[in-house]
Design an enzyme around this catalytic site. Structure first.
Site, PDB file in Angstrom:
ATOM      1  N   LYS A  30       0.841  -1.370   0.051  1.00 30.64           N
ATOM      2  CA  LYS A  30       0.046   0.093  -0.066  1.00 30.64           C
ATOM      3  C   LYS A  30       0.875   1.380  -0.068  1.00 30.64           C
ATOM      4  O   LYS A  30       0.596   2.139  -0.836  1.00 30.64           O
ATOM      5  CB  LYS A  30      -1.013  -0.095   1.213  1.00 30.64           C
ATOM      6  CG  LYS A  30      -1.964   0.999   1.332  1.00 30.64           C
ATOM      7  CD  LYS A  30      -3.109   0.798   2.309  1.00 30.64           C
ATOM      8  CE  LYS A  30      -2.522   1.115   3.480  1.00 30.64           C
ATOM      9  NZ  LYS A  30      -3.642   1.309   4.439  1.00 30.64           N
ATOM     10  N   SER A  31       1.820   1.300   0.837  1.00 35.65           N
ATOM     11  CA  SER A  31       2.638   2.381   0.958  1.00 35.65           C
ATOM     12  C   SER A  31       3.467   2.911  -0.367  1.00 35.65           C
ATOM     13  O   SER A  31       3.453   3.983  -0.839  1.00 35.65           O
ATOM     14  CB  SER A  31       3.834   2.355   1.842  1.00 35.65           C
ATOM     15  OG  SER A  31       3.272   2.176   3.146  1.00 35.65           O
ATOM     16  N   ARG A  35       2.614   6.003  -3.208  1.00 34.47           N
ATOM     17  CA  ARG A  35       3.986   7.092  -3.711  1.00 34.47           C
ATOM     18  C   ARG A  35       4.072   6.761  -5.274  1.00 34.47           C
ATOM     19  O   ARG A  35       4.515   7.404  -5.928  1.00 34.47           O
ATOM     20  CB  ARG A  35       5.172   6.495  -3.000  1.00 34.47           C
ATOM     21  CG  ARG A  35       5.013   6.766  -1.556  1.00 34.47           C
ATOM     22  CD  ARG A  35       6.103   6.171  -0.675  1.00 34.47           C
ATOM     23  NE  ARG A  35       6.298   6.682   0.562  1.00 34.47           N
ATOM     24  CZ  ARG A  35       5.461   6.437   1.598  1.00 34.47           C
ATOM     25  NH1 ARG A  35       4.398   5.647   1.594  1.00 34.47           N
ATOM     26  NH2 ARG A  35       5.563   7.003   2.816  1.00 34.47           N
ATOM     27  N   ARG A 131      -7.971  12.047  12.657  1.00 38.72           N
ATOM     28  CA  ARG A 131      -6.396  11.818  12.888  1.00 38.72           C
ATOM     29  C   ARG A 131      -5.725  12.884  12.800  1.00 38.72           C
ATOM     30  O   ARG A 131      -5.878  14.015  12.239  1.00 38.72           O
ATOM     31  CB  ARG A 131      -6.047  10.726  11.817  1.00 38.72           C
ATOM     32  CG  ARG A 131      -6.673   9.345  11.973  1.00 38.72           C
ATOM     33  CD  ARG A 131      -6.699   8.466  10.913  1.00 38.72           C
ATOM     34  NE  ARG A 131      -5.079   8.052  10.895  1.00 38.72           N
ATOM     35  CZ  ARG A 131      -4.698   7.214   9.892  1.00 38.72           C
ATOM     36  NH1 ARG A 131      -5.401   6.802   8.921  1.00 38.72           N
ATOM     37  NH2 ARG A 131      -3.459   6.971  10.004  1.00 38.72           N
ATOM     38  N   SER A 176       8.370   9.330  11.832  1.00 33.08           N
ATOM     39  CA  SER A 176       7.250   9.129  11.075  1.00 33.08           C
ATOM     40  C   SER A 176       7.468   9.311   9.684  1.00 33.08           C
ATOM     41  O   SER A 176       8.111  10.480   9.039  1.00 33.08           O
ATOM     42  CB  SER A 176       6.084  10.066  11.454  1.00 33.08           C
ATOM     43  OG  SER A 176       5.014  10.377  10.286  1.00 33.08           O
ATOM     44  N   ASP A 328       2.832  -0.633  11.955  1.00 30.29           N
ATOM     45  CA  ASP A 328       1.584  -1.025  11.022  1.00 30.29           C
ATOM     46  C   ASP A 328       1.200  -2.516  11.766  1.00 30.29           C
ATOM     47  O   ASP A 328       0.127  -3.028  11.415  1.00 30.29           O
ATOM     48  CB  ASP A 328       1.594  -0.779   9.748  1.00 30.29           C
ATOM     49  CG  ASP A 328       1.551   0.602   9.399  1.00 30.29           C
ATOM     50  OD1 ASP A 328       0.891   1.440  10.190  1.00 30.29           O
ATOM     51  OD2 ASP A 328       1.781   1.016   8.123  1.00 30.29           O
ATOM     52  N   ARG A 400      -6.783  -3.331  10.138  1.00 23.84           N
ATOM     53  CA  ARG A 400      -5.554  -4.388  10.751  1.00 23.84           C
ATOM     54  C   ARG A 400      -6.308  -4.995  12.063  1.00 23.84           C
ATOM     55  O   ARG A 400      -5.731  -5.936  12.214  1.00 23.84           O
ATOM     56  CB  ARG A 400      -4.416  -3.513  10.817  1.00 23.84           C
ATOM     57  CG  ARG A 400      -3.914  -2.689   9.936  1.00 23.84           C
ATOM     58  CD  ARG A 400      -2.318  -2.715   9.790  1.00 23.84           C
ATOM     59  NE  ARG A 400      -1.926  -1.568   8.882  1.00 23.84           N
ATOM     60  CZ  ARG A 400      -1.656  -2.126   7.305  1.00 23.84           C
ATOM     61  NH1 ARG A 400      -1.763  -3.554   7.200  1.00 23.84           N
ATOM     62  NH2 ARG A 400      -1.394  -1.240   6.443  1.00 23.84           N
TER      63      ARG A 400
END
EC number: 2.5.1.19
Length: 447
Positions: A30-31, A35, A131, A176, A328, A400
């Site tokens: 996913k990350s 990108r 968030r 982060s 994660d 998750r």
């Protein structure tokens, strides 16, 4: 996409000695999928993306760039073709861009759009709108960005045009990857040099992909720098991006095969980026039998096949330096801890409180429902391994959490029902079908 409480998983225990067996490939990372769309859009020329994750989060990013004037074909079985428009080729959208449940989309886009000549508003679902966003808006403001949030520092984000961004030297107070990436993307449009120093290593997919598409990035220890394109920093050129299978999605099966007797499971083509290996290192420290096979490169990212077999696990004190490398994957790791002998203690993980749910509180509540001693703490959790019972737990719309308790069903004494599971589609479309194909007794109800 708002979660739908009527979608539930019902998981029944594995037959004695059967476990999870076979070979499977989990969906694309996913990350990296996020990108890939972003950087391909601001490159010049066509980029071919293979293995793109067709989950709701990554699709939210894809749709946003279509509305920003980028021609995108697909996805078709993971294949996406992007006709890049260059750094200055994006166009004002005709309304707010909806990021759904994706914090990565919102935080990274905030950086990329901060230096554009038009205004943009980023919105999200109920979960994303709670968030924290100041972690990106405040350092972006130091670069000259004008981003308005609500009083709590949360979405919607109103990104206003500015006379120009200026590169900065920024030392992150908390590790982060999203903050680092947001600042680097803003740095592409800024004058001079932008440098970010990390307090601990975080995933480096942005830096790797920038380099693969021809944009120079310089790293010295924990400090990563780039020079803005307008200051001679370089340009992005379209090419081919291969998205590996997602280690975060593989984590559920690494845990499941570890805790279920008789398991022998191979996960193929999984990304093993060194900044993401915390889950493997933590599980191995607990006694897991995980073999890394056929290491190779898929574009800029290392990949391998992971073979995992059932093994007795023991509780450990998780090293604090592993926290950002497995942030994660902790919901899945908590299931491993519940099935281990002895006590597992996690500290230094306050970040888990502000994910799609408060993952410390929600996992502790669910484990307690299933008969496991789980003590939530401000920055972590203490779990004493024991026998998992049956019952009904709530995922609180967190993908998750839902998948972690599904895997717990392998060791439960009876059925586990997991409520509010619709958002599993954000990161792992087809989870129930794929998990069932290797031996998990899982049924979808409602939805």
């Amino acid at each position: 996409m708002d979660s739908q409480p009527d979608l539930r998983f019902l998981v029944t225990p594995a037959a004695a000695g059967v476990g999870l067996r076979g070979r499977l490939r989990v969906p694309g990372d996913k990350s990296i999928s996020h990108r890939a769309i972003m950087l391909a859009a601001i490159a010049t020329g066509e980029t071919r993306i293979e293995g793109f994750l067709e989950g709701a989060d990554a699709l939210a990013t894809l749709r946003a760039f279509r509305r920003l004037g980028v021609a995108i074909t697909g996805p078709d079985a993971g294949l996406v073709l992007v006709q890049g428009v260059g750094l200055s080729g994006l166009r004002a959208p005709d309304g707010p861009l909806d990021m759904g449940n994706s914090g990565t989309s919102m935080r990274l886009l905030a950086g990329l759009l901060a230096g554009q000549s038009f205004a943009t508003t980023l919105i999200g679902d109920e979960s994303l709108s709670r968030r924290p966003m100041r972690r990106v808006t405040e350092p972006l403001a130091l670069m000259g960005a004008r981003i308005e949030t609500n009083a709590a520092g949360t979405a919607p984000l109103h990104i206003l045009p500015t006379a120009g961004l200026q590169g900065i030297e920024y030392r992150m107070p908390v590790a982060s990857a999203q903050v680092k990436s947001s600042l680097l993307l803003a740095g592409l449009c800024a004058a001079g040099e932008t440098c970010v120093t990390e307090p601990a290593p975080t995933r480096d997919h942005t830096e790797r992909m920038l380099t693969a598409l021809g944009y120079p990035v310089r790293r010295t220890g924990p400090r990563v720098c780039l020079t803005g394109a307008g200051s001679g920093g370089g340009q992005l050129t379209g090419g081919r991006i291969a998205v590996p299978a997602d280690l975060s999605s593989a984590a559920f099966f690494l845990v499941g095969a570890s805790i279920a007797a008789g398991s022998d499971l191979t996960l193929t083509g999984v990304g093993i980026n060194p900044t993401r290996l915390g889950v493997i290192d933590i599980l191995r420290a607990m006694g897991a039998d995980i073999a890394v096979l056929d290491e190779r490169l898929a574009g800029a990212e290392p990949v391998a096949d992971l073979r995992v077999r059932a093994a007795p696990l023991k509780g450990i004190r998780i090293p604090v330096e592993q926290v950002p490398l497995a942030i994660d994957e902790f919901p899945a790791i908590f299931i491993a801890a519940a099935c281990a002998t002895g006590e597992t203690v996690l500290t230094g993980a306050e970040e888990l409180r502000v994910k799609e749910s408060d993952r410390i509180a929600v996992m502790a509540a669910g484990l307690s429902t299933l008969g496991i001693e789980a003590e939530p703490r401000p920055d972590g959790i203490r779990i004493v391994g024991g026998s998992l019972g049956s019952g009904t737990v709530a995922a609180h719309g967190d993908h998750r959490i839902a998948m972690s308790f599904a895997i717990a069903g392998l060791r439960a004494s009876g059925p586990i029902e997991i409520r509010d599971c619709a958002n599993v589609e954000t990161s792992f479309p087809g989870f129930a079908r794929l998990a069932g194909s290797v031996g998990l007794g899982i049924e979808e109800l409602g939805g």
